[in-house]
Design an enzyme around this catalytic site. Structure first.
Site, mmCIF file in Angstrom:
data_model
loop_
_atom_site.group_PDB
_atom_site.id
_atom_site.type_symbol
_atom_site.label_atom_id
_atom_site.label_comp_id
_atom_site.label_asym_id
_atom_site.label_seq_id
_atom_site.Cartn_x
_atom_site.Cartn_y
_atom_site.Cartn_z
ATOM 1 N N ASP A 129 0.814 -1.224 0.000
ATOM 2 C CA ASP A 129 0.000 0.000 0.000
ATOM 3 C C ASP A 129 0.844 1.270 0.000
ATOM 4 O OD1 ASP A 129 0.923 -0.533 2.550
ATOM 5 O OD2 ASP A 129 -1.052 -0.868 3.418
ATOM 6 N N ASN A 197 -7.573 -2.324 14.214
ATOM 7 C CA ASN A 197 -8.980 -2.466 13.820
ATOM 8 C C ASN A 197 -9.193 -3.697 12.932
ATOM 9 O OD1 ASN A 197 -7.825 -1.732 11.409
ATOM 10 N ND2 ASN A 197 -9.132 0.049 11.027
ATOM 11 N N HIS A 199 -7.422 -4.453 10.210
ATOM 12 C CA HIS A 199 -7.115 -4.308 8.781
ATOM 13 C C HIS A 199 -5.847 -5.071 8.399
ATOM 14 C CE1 HIS A 199 -4.653 -0.255 9.211
ATOM 15 N NE2 HIS A 199 -3.858 -1.282 9.315
ATOM 16 N N GLU A 204 -9.592 -1.704 5.132
ATOM 17 C CA GLU A 204 -10.221 -1.329 6.394
ATOM 18 C C GLU A 204 -11.492 -2.157 6.596
ATOM 19 O OE1 GLU A 204 -8.415 0.353 8.186
ATOM 20 O OE2 GLU A 204 -7.788 2.280 7.410
HETATM 21 C C1 F6R Z 1 1.433 -1.270 6.057
HETATM 22 C C2 F6R Z 1 0.213 -2.025 6.233
HETATM 23 C C3 F6R Z 1 -0.599 -1.925 7.478
HETATM 24 C C4 F6R Z 1 0.217 -2.222 8.727
HETATM 25 C C5 F6R Z 1 -0.667 -2.154 9.973
HETATM 26 C C6 F6R Z 1 0.156 -2.332 11.243
HETATM 27 O O1 F6R Z 1 1.994 -1.531 4.800
HETATM 28 O O2 F6R Z 1 -0.148 -2.718 5.344
HETATM 29 O O3 F6R Z 1 -1.669 -2.825 7.389
HETATM 30 O O4 F6R Z 1 0.794 -3.480 8.621
HETATM 31 O O5 F6R Z 1 -1.315 -0.936 10.039
HETATM 32 O O6 F6R Z 1 1.014 -1.238 11.391
HETATM 33 P P1 F6R Z 1 2.202 -1.289 12.430
HETATM 34 O O7 F6R Z 1 3.143 -2.336 11.973
HETATM 35 O O8 F6R Z 1 2.862 0.069 12.373
HETATM 36 O O9 F6R Z 1 1.616 -1.590 13.764
#
Ligand code: F6R
Length: 302
Positions: A129, A197, A199, A204
């Protein structure tokens, strides 16, 4: 730790490893995945007291005492998979995530590359992403993150690095091009982090299982969680481009990591909850090679 407890723990570790070997997601035959994990465990005695495994709701879950131990197992798994392909003259395709979760894995991959244990000449990557409207040189962009933490240290040319992007007025073309390239290759491994959440990537809550690479509106909770990378919460973009759930499920193996208590509830919902758009990570239950690497804190509700 008491020696007796350590012995019991080791016994359970070997037993659970054997269970994975014997019956990984109900397969009777030992798969290359199991053989590889077993080999890594044997090679690193330090992992043996620090990692337990279990099969929960059909998914393989490794519980690590620390995120360092869990990350070591993940990075060794990646290095060995890539090296195996390299030695056979085959190319490798890795799906990559950003955020705090994979940082130690990337550090380990850089070390493996610098020690000559990893060749990246045959490697192609696809990132999950990117924020809409952030240029690759913006310090909070995921392109910048990847360069800073991984790509600058590896032998990998720009043509083999794919990060979704949406140049102004060319968003649709850019997404279509990314989707086409992604569809032409199969990822050997997709790395994932987990949002509080539920995701995965920027899929989301509400994202359907059939979703593909697209422009999405970020949840307010995600914008707040990620505001730590920006000077102020208002600067967090409202939109992003993300690989879809259906894209993620097309990888041969999905490795999802979660560290810390803050992820405990999401981990529980994803692994044991109903498969639903309310918790996009629960769709990983439909993939027969999803492997969870979590620390004890993230797994405390399981
Ligand atoms: C980032 C991504 C997000 C993160 C998730 C956890 O490329 O795809 O889904 O993996 O938000 O973020 P962290 O690792 O910062 O807790």
């Amino acid at each position: 730790m008491q020696p007796a407890f350590r012995t019991i723990r080791r016994f359970y570790f070997i037993l659970s490893l054997a269970m994975i070997v014997i019956a990984p997601t109900s397969q009777a035959v030992q798969s290359p995945f199991d053989t590889l994990i077993e080999k890594i465990m044997m090679e690193y005695p330090a992992l043996q007291g620090n990692i337990q495994s279990d099969i929960i709701n059909g998914q393989t879950v490794f519980f690590a005492d620390t995120k360092e131990a869990g990350s070591l197992l993940v990075s060794e798994f990646i290095v060995k998979t890539l090296q195996d392909n390299y030695q056979k003259g085959q190319s490798s395709v890795l799906g990559l995530a950003t955020g705090s979760t994979p940082l130690i894995v990337y550090k380990n991959l850089v070390t493996a590359f610098q020690n000559g244990a990893l060749s990246t000449q045959n490697l192609t990557t696809f990132n999950l992403d990117e924020y809409l409207g952030l240029a690759a040189n913006h310090p909070a962009s995921y392109a910048f993150f990847m360069y800073q933490n991984l790509f600058q240290y590896l032998d990998i040319s720009d043509e083999r690095i794919h990060i979704p992007s949406a140049p102004p007025k060319k968003t649709d073309e850019s997404i279509a091009e990314y989707q086409q390239l992604l569809g032409q290759t199969q990822r050997d491994i997709q790395l994932l982090g987990l949002g509080k959440n539920g995701h995965i990537a920027f899929n989301e809550p509400g994202s359907p299982a059939t979703s593909r690479t697209r422009l999405v509106k970020l949840d307010e909770s995600t914008r707040i969680a990620n505001s730590r990378y920006f000077e102020s919460p208002e600067q967090v973009p409202e939109h992003a481009i993300t690989m879809g759930i259906a894209d993620i499920l097309e990888s041969k193996i999905n490795i999802i990591m979660a560290w810390g208590e803050g992820k405990a509830e999401a981990v529980k919902r994803a692994i044991t909850g109903p498969i639903s758009s309310d918790c996009p990570a629960s769709f990983l239950q439909q993939h027969n090679k999803t492997i969870w690497f979590i620390d004890q804190k993230a797994g405390k509700m399981l």
